[in-house]
Design a protein around this motif. Structure first.
Motif, short mmCIF file in Angstrom:
data_model
loop_
_atom_site.label_atom_id
_atom_site.label_comp_id
_atom_site.label_asym_id
_atom_site.label_seq_id
_atom_site.Cartn_x
_atom_site.Cartn_y
_atom_site.Cartn_z
N TYR A 1 0.86 -1.18 0.00
CA TYR A 1 0.00 0.00 0.00
C TYR A 1 0.89 1.23 0.00
O TYR A 1 1.72 1.42 0.89
CB TYR A 1 -0.92 0.00 1.23
CG TYR A 1 -1.88 -1.16 1.26
CD1 TYR A 1 -3.21 -1.01 0.85
CD2 TYR A 1 -1.46 -2.42 1.69
CE1 TYR A 1 -4.09 -2.09 0.87
CE2 TYR A 1 -2.34 -3.51 1.70
CZ TYR A 1 -3.65 -3.34 1.30
OH TYR A 1 -4.51 -4.41 1.31
N TYR B 1 -3.48 6.05 3.00
CA TYR B 1 -3.29 4.77 2.33
C TYR B 1 -4.58 4.33 1.64
O TYR B 1 -5.67 4.51 2.18
CB TYR B 1 -2.84 3.71 3.32
CG TYR B 1 -1.44 3.93 3.84
CD1 TYR B 1 -0.35 3.33 3.23
CD2 TYR B 1 -1.21 4.75 4.94
CE1 TYR B 1 0.94 3.53 3.69
CE2 TYR B 1 0.06 4.97 5.42
CZ TYR B 1 1.14 4.36 4.79
OH TYR B 1 2.42 4.58 5.25
N PRO C 1 -4.86 -2.64 -2.41
CA PRO C 1 -3.40 -2.60 -2.55
C PRO C 1 -2.94 -1.92 -3.83
O PRO C 1 -3.58 -2.03 -4.88
CB PRO C 1 -3.00 -4.07 -2.51
CG PRO C 1 -4.22 -4.83 -2.87
CD PRO C 1 -5.37 -4.02 -2.34
N SER C 2 -1.85 -1.20 -3.72
CA SER C 2 -1.24 -0.55 -4.88
C SER C 2 -0.49 -1.57 -5.71
O SER C 2 -0.27 -1.38 -6.92
CB SER C 2 -0.27 0.53 -4.42
OG SER C 2 -0.88 1.42 -3.50
#
Length: 291
Positions: A257, A265, A269-270
């Protein structure tokens, strides 16, 4: 703050058959003796020392809870499929192979849309043997300095992520217990990790804040920096899920993240890193890792 795109008694029953009463008494005596010996010889579950006043015990406990160095070492090597996917769908997919003795690393990329060679589609093979990186594209060995530098970084970082719970206490590691924090109603012990540049040989080293589950002794999440990508503060968040394979707790699902400029955040998830088809003890040799 910079946003980036990247990232597992039986004792064999002794049956003595006798026909007479005297023989039965002998049998009973024999079985009792065997039971006593077995009781003495049955290995006890190893107690893991875990003391927040001595953070080095926490670091050792993480490796033991993950399966233990000896068990991992006896497995010799590993092969698995590694999918590294960004939130936008772009990904790198590779077959990863590591030889534990010597920390050799090899990867064959069938898909490389992020880190390896985003503009290309030909298969890429990377190798890290005895401290030297090599790379080939479509079977041809490459000499491009950028490709070799990328190979050098990825071969070592991919190996480290897979082996993190065993390598977090490598020589040059400094650690400090920094209290507790609660995440999703679970209390974690926090340990900060840094590395001595004189021991690692690198000017800029990654740093970590581990969130250790005091019950399982595993790292459920951690914050980290990534100087190689220009991120010098421990602001990247990694959440980890494990799968037990051949007695080793493998971090098969890792989710990163990345905060925005306000330090917020995202909910999703990134970056996701998923390991599948994990096989230990494949019989690899150093020759299998060369290009």
């Amino acid at each position: 703050m910079k946003t980036i795109q990247f990232i597992k008694f039986g004792i064999l029953s002794l049956l003595l058959i006798f026909l007479s009463c005297d023989q039965k008494k002998e049998k009973d005596s024999s079985e009792n003796t065997v039971a006593e010996v077995a009781k003495k010889e049955t290995p006890k579950k190893k107690e893991i020392t875990y003391n927040v006043n001595a953070p080095e015990t926490i670091i050792r406990a993480i490796a033991e809870a993950s399966g233990g160095w000896n068990n991992l070492w006896n497995l010799k090597d590993v092969e698995y499929t590694y999918t590294y996917e960004q939130a936008d769908g772009k990904k790198d997919v590779s077959i990863e192979r590591y030889l534990f003795d010597g920390e050799y690393s090899w990867g064959k990329y069938s898909t490389h849309q992020v880190n390896v060679l985003p503009e290309g589609t030909k298969p890429i093979v990377q190798s890290f043997v005895k401290g030297k990186s090599s790379v080939s594209m479509d079977g041809k060995k490459m000499t491009d300095e950028k490709m070799i530098a990328t190979t050098d970084f990825l071969r070592q970082v991919n190996y480290y992520w897979f082996m993190m719970n065993f390598k977090i206490g490598d020589p040059g590691t400094t650690y400090q217990y920094i209290g507790q924090d609660t995440v999703d109603e679970k209390v974690y012990d926090k340990v900060s990790i840094a590395y001595d540049p004189q021991k690692t040989g690198k000017e800029a080293n990654d740093a970590y804040i581990l969130y250790v589950n005091p019950e399982t002794k595993l790292i459920d999440q951690f914050y980290f920096s990534l100087p190689a990508w220009g991120i010098n503060d421990t602001v990247l968040l990694m959440k980890v899920k494990y799968t037990k394979i051949d007695g080793i707790q493998v971090s098969t699902h890792r989710h990163v993240y990345i905060p925005n400029e306000k330090g917020e955040y995202p909910e999703e998830p990134s970056l996701s890193e998923v390991s599948t088809d994990i096989k230990f003890n494949n019989g690899f040799t150093v020759e299998d890792f060369k290009i």
